[in-house]
Design a protein around this motif. Structure first.
Motif, short mmCIF file in Angstrom:
data_model
loop_
_atom_site.label_atom_id
_atom_site.label_comp_id
_atom_site.label_asym_id
_atom_site.label_seq_id
_atom_site.Cartn_x
_atom_site.Cartn_y
_atom_site.Cartn_z
N LEU A 52 0.80 -1.21 0.20
CA LEU A 52 0.04 0.02 0.02
C LEU A 52 0.84 1.28 0.07
N LEU A 53 1.90 1.18 0.78
CA LEU A 53 2.83 2.30 0.72
C LEU A 53 3.62 2.59 -0.41
N PHE A 54 4.04 1.59 -1.14
CA PHE A 54 4.73 1.47 -2.59
C PHE A 54 3.36 2.18 -3.42
N LYS A 55 2.35 1.90 -3.55
CA LYS A 55 1.26 2.51 -4.21
C LYS A 55 1.04 4.08 -3.88
N TRP A 56 1.09 4.21 -2.59
CA TRP A 56 0.94 5.66 -2.18
C TRP A 56 2.33 6.44 -2.68
N ARG A 57 3.42 5.80 -2.66
CA ARG A 57 4.57 6.38 -3.32
C ARG A 57 4.27 6.84 -4.82
#
Length: 133
Positions: A52-57
């Motif tokens: 999810l954090l990779f997606k937000w990035r």
């Protein structure tokens, strides 16, 4: 790392998924873009799935967390008559015009931007973000 962002406004949806505030996503994505930061460790420190954090990035780098990219932001539009001596605009190709008058055309002094009715929202946001620069 050491700094932990507060996500107290974290409400859950009916499916049990957290609904993180946009500011929390933006700040975490900014930290994930810094050199030498382990995205997986950052996600673990804040109780967020690393994917999810990779997606937000990715969204942050694409400019989707900017206030200008908000879906409620509208651009001013004015309707003008075509100046004398200027050739008429070319019609949209058949594959772009699903219905008569479908699509958007933005004319500048030296070029014209046409967006057909089949354009997806991501492309439209990207084009409008470039025009605002």
């Amino acid at each position: 790392m050491g700094t932990k962002l507060s996500n107290e406004a974290n409400r859950s949806t009916r499916k049990g998924r957290p609904n993180h505030p946009i500011e929390f996503k933006r700040r975490l994505a900014q930290q994930a873009c810094e050199a030498g930061v382990s995205v997986s460790r950052l996600a673990q420190e804040h109780g967020v799935n690393a994917n999810l954090l990779f997606k937000w990035r990715r969204h942050y780098r694409a400019g989707l967390f900017d206030e200008a990219a908000a879906p409620t932001a509208l651009l001013p539009v004015s309707i003008m008559q075509e100046p004398a001596g200027r050739p008429p605009a070319e019609p949209l190709p058949p594959d772009c015009s699903a219905a008569p008058g479908a699509g958007i055309e933005i004319a500048f002094s030296d070029c014209t931007v046409r967006i057909g009715s089949s354009a997806d929202m991501k492309m439209l946001r990207a084009v409008l973000a470039l025009l605002r620069q």
